[in-house]
Scaffold this motif. Structure first.
Motif, PDB file in Angstrom:
ATOM      1  N   ASN A  66     -14.044 104.639  78.390  1.00 29.38           N
ATOM      2  CA  ASN A  66     -13.621 104.013  79.634  1.00 29.38           C
ATOM      3  C   ASN A  66     -12.432 103.119  79.303  1.00 29.38           C
ATOM      4  OD1 ASN A  66     -14.588 101.524  78.613  1.00 29.38           O
ATOM      5  ND2 ASN A  66     -16.574 101.808  79.573  1.00 29.38           N
ATOM      6  N   VAL A  67     -11.907 102.434  80.296  1.00 25.79           N
ATOM      7  CA  VAL A  67     -10.806 101.496  80.090  1.00 25.79           C
ATOM      8  C   VAL A  67     -11.182 100.210  80.808  1.00 25.79           C
ATOM      9  CG1 VAL A  67      -8.354 101.019  80.459  1.00 25.79           C
ATOM     10  CG2 VAL A  67      -9.109 103.364  80.020  1.00 25.79           C
ATOM     11  N   MET A  68     -11.055  99.110  80.106  1.00 24.42           N
ATOM     12  CA  MET A  68     -11.328  97.810  80.716  1.00 24.42           C
ATOM     13  C   MET A  68     -10.130  96.902  80.498  1.00 24.42           C
ATOM     14  SD  MET A  68     -15.259  97.094  79.734  1.00 24.42           S
ATOM     15  CE  MET A  68     -16.561  98.054  80.484  1.00 24.42           C
ATOM     16  N   ARG A  69      -9.664  96.298  81.591  1.00 21.95           N
ATOM     17  CA  ARG A  69      -8.615  95.284  81.481  1.00 21.95           C
ATOM     18  C   ARG A  69      -9.340  93.972  81.266  1.00 21.95           C
ATOM     19  NH1 ARG A  69      -5.343  91.780  84.560  1.00 21.95           N
ATOM     20  NH2 ARG A  69      -6.501  92.235  86.473  1.00 21.95           N
ATOM     21  N   VAL A  70      -8.934  93.250  80.222  1.00 27.24           N
ATOM     22  CA  VAL A  70      -9.656  92.054  79.807  1.00 27.24           C
ATOM     23  C   VAL A  70      -8.690  90.898  79.524  1.00 27.24           C
ATOM     24  CG1 VAL A  70     -11.596  93.366  78.825  1.00 27.24           C
ATOM     25  CG2 VAL A  70      -9.624  92.806  77.383  1.00 27.24           C
ATOM     26  N   THR A  71      -9.251  89.723  79.288  1.00 24.50           N
ATOM     27  CA  THR A  71      -8.467  88.556  78.912  1.00 24.50           C
ATOM     28  C   THR A  71      -8.085  88.660  77.438  1.00 24.50           C
ATOM     29  OG1 THR A  71     -10.371  87.262  78.216  1.00 24.50           O
ATOM     30  CG2 THR A  71      -9.724  87.125  80.579  1.00 24.50           C
ATOM     31  N   HIS A  72      -7.183  87.785  77.019  1.00 25.63           N
ATOM     32  CA  HIS A  72      -6.766  87.770  75.614  1.00 25.63           C
ATOM     33  C   HIS A  72      -7.945  87.483  74.689  1.00 25.63           C
ATOM     34  CE1 HIS A  72      -4.457  85.793  72.143  1.00 25.63           C
ATOM     35  NE2 HIS A  72      -4.324  87.095  72.026  1.00 25.63           N
ATOM     36  N   ALA A  73      -8.762  86.510  75.049  1.00 27.61           N
ATOM     37  CA  ALA A  73      -9.923  86.168  74.213  1.00 27.61           C
ATOM     38  C   ALA A  73     -10.883  87.356  74.102  1.00 27.61           C
ATOM     39  CB  ALA A  73     -10.642  84.951  74.780  1.00 27.61           C
ATOM     40  N   MET A  74     -11.111  88.040  75.218  1.00 27.30           N
ATOM     41  CA  MET A  74     -12.001  89.210  75.201  1.00 27.30           C
ATOM     42  C   MET A  74     -11.395  90.329  74.351  1.00 27.30           C
ATOM     43  SD  MET A  74     -13.117  89.142  79.204  1.00 27.30           S
ATOM     44  CE  MET A  74     -14.294  90.486  79.130  1.00 27.30           C
ATOM     45  N   TYR A  75     -10.097  90.489  74.432  1.00 23.35           N
ATOM     46  CA  TYR A  75      -9.389  91.504  73.645  1.00 23.35           C
ATOM     47  C   TYR A  75      -9.566  91.213  72.155  1.00 23.35           C
ATOM     48  CZ  TYR A  75      -5.345  94.042  71.739  1.00 23.35           C
ATOM     49  OH  TYR A  75      -4.509  94.861  71.003  1.00 23.35           O
ATOM     50  N   ARG A  76      -9.327  89.964  71.771  1.00 19.32           N
ATOM     51  CA  ARG A  76      -9.418  89.594  70.354  1.00 19.32           C
ATOM     52  C   ARG A  76     -10.821  89.803  69.805  1.00 19.32           C
ATOM     53  NH1 ARG A  76      -7.473  83.850  70.104  1.00 19.32           N
ATOM     54  NH2 ARG A  76      -8.777  83.916  68.268  1.00 19.32           N
ATOM     55  N   SER A  77     -11.849  89.488  70.594  1.00 18.48           N
ATOM     56  CA  SER A  77     -13.230  89.580  70.114  1.00 18.48           C
ATOM     57  C   SER A  77     -13.916  90.900  70.483  1.00 18.48           C
ATOM     58  CB  SER A  77     -14.049  88.414  70.667  1.00 18.48           C
ATOM     59  OG  SER A  77     -14.128  88.501  72.074  1.00 18.48           O
ATOM     60  N   CYS A  78     -13.180  91.798  71.150  1.00 17.71           N
ATOM     61  CA  CYS A  78     -13.761  93.065  71.622  1.00 17.71           C
ATOM     62  C   CYS A  78     -14.969  92.815  72.514  1.00 17.71           C
ATOM     63  CB  CYS A  78     -14.112  93.992  70.460  1.00 17.71           C
ATOM     64  SG  CYS A  78     -12.671  94.723  69.664  1.00 17.71           S
ATOM     65  N   ASN A  79     -14.861  91.841  73.387  1.00 20.02           N
ATOM     66  CA  ASN A  79     -15.930  91.491  74.312  1.00 20.02           C
ATOM     67  C   ASN A  79     -15.672  92.199  75.640  1.00 20.02           C
ATOM     68  OD1 ASN A  79     -17.636  90.318  76.175  1.00 20.02           O
ATOM     69  ND2 ASN A  79     -17.147  88.215  75.625  1.00 20.02           N
ATOM     70  N   ALA A  80     -16.536  93.124  76.001  1.00 21.16           N
ATOM     71  CA  ALA A  80     -16.380  93.888  77.243  1.00 21.16           C
ATOM     72  C   ALA A  80     -17.404  93.489  78.295  1.00 21.16           C
ATOM     73  CB  ALA A  80     -16.495  95.382  76.930  1.00 21.16           C
ATOM     74  N   SER A  81     -18.006  92.305  78.146  1.00 21.66           N
ATOM     75  CA  SER A  81     -19.110  91.926  79.038  1.00 21.66           C
ATOM     76  C   SER A  81     -18.685  91.617  80.469  1.00 21.66           C
ATOM     77  CB  SER A  81     -19.870  90.735  78.450  1.00 21.66           C
ATOM     78  OG  SER A  81     -19.011  89.608  78.372  1.00 21.66           O
ATOM     79  N   VAL A  82     -17.506  91.036  80.675  1.00 20.55           N
ATOM     80  CA  VAL A  82     -17.052  90.672  82.018  1.00 20.55           C
ATOM     81  C   VAL A  82     -15.569  91.043  82.154  1.00 20.55           C
ATOM     82  CG1 VAL A  82     -16.939  88.831  83.753  1.00 20.55           C
ATOM     83  CG2 VAL A  82     -18.650  88.712  81.939  1.00 20.55           C
ATOM     84  N   PRO A  83     -15.261  92.330  82.278  1.00 21.52           N
ATOM     85  CA  PRO A  83     -13.853  92.740  82.357  1.00 21.52           C
ATOM     86  C   PRO A  83     -13.215  92.321  83.685  1.00 21.52           C
ATOM     87  CG  PRO A  83     -15.279  94.611  82.751  1.00 21.52           C
ATOM     88  CD  PRO A  83     -16.176  93.459  82.359  1.00 21.52           C
ATOM     89  N   LEU A  84     -11.903  92.208  83.672  1.00 18.75           N
ATOM     90  CA  LEU A  84     -11.155  91.922  84.896  1.00 18.75           C
ATOM     91  C   LEU A  84     -11.150  93.149  85.802  1.00 18.75           C
ATOM     92  CD1 LEU A  84      -8.132  90.101  83.219  1.00 18.75           C
ATOM     93  CD2 LEU A  84     -10.116  89.052  84.347  1.00 18.75           C
TER      94      LEU A  84
END
Length: 183
Positions: A66-84
């Motif tokens: 899938n593709v998730m647009r995320v914040t910079h912090a989420m990108y750095r930590s590979c956190n996909a819990s609350v994508p934009l």
């Protein structure tokens, strides 16, 4: 005189339309959005000059990614819990509307950690003609060269269309002015 004003208005509209046309970039080029083949999305993005209006195309197998647009912090930590935003059709596009960084990752467990993430950076400096490497690039990694978008990204036909469109507009304007007798 009214015809001259209409011609100028048409040219202004055409110029505005031309500026809004963007280049389409297929993420990963022919490999697409995947974990197969060790695609280096950081390197891929570093070789592009992204601008507002560009279209970022994600093509992938929707059964596995899938593709998730995320914040910079989420990108750095590979956190996909609350994508934009989340995309999951297998053929998704994102139109760049602002300058700055646009972060994307695959939310399938382990995929982001394996490198399936990309930072689309639209430089804030308009005079910059070379792309800036990802803000997260290691300082030991040399800057990538700046080749023109490949034909697989559909950029060359679009650029040709934009140039042809502008030339067509100029020819129409010259024709209208010459026919109307405005000198």
């Amino acid at each position: 005189m009214a015809l001259f004003v209409k011609t100028v208005a048409l040219l202004v509209l055409m110029a505005k339309f031309q500026v809004s046309l963007g280049v389409m970039y297929k993420v990963g080029d022919s490999a697409g959005w995947t974990t197969i083949g060790n695609v280096n999305y950081k390197q891929w993005a570093a070789t592009k000059t992204f601008q507002v209006g560009d279209i970022i195309q994600f093509e992938y197998n929707s059964q596995f990614h899938n593709v998730m647009r995320v914040t910079h912090a989420m990108y750095r930590s590979c956190n996909a819990s609350v994508p934009l935003e989340t995309f999951n059709t297998g053929n998704d596009s994102y139109t760049v509307k602002t300058k700055g960084h646009h972060f994307f990752l695959c939310g399938v467990p382990g995929h982001c950690q394996a490198g399936q993430k990309v930072d689309i950076n639209v430089p804030r400096n308009l005079s910059s003609t070379a792309p800036t490497p990802s803000a997260l690039a290691s300082p030991t990694v040399p800057a990538a060269t700046t080749p023109a978008p490949t034909t697989s990204t559909a950029a060359a036909p679009l650029e040709a269309f934009k140039s042809g469109f502008v030339m067509f507009g100029v020819l129409i304007a010259v024709f209208v002015v010459s026919v109307s007798g405005v000198a």
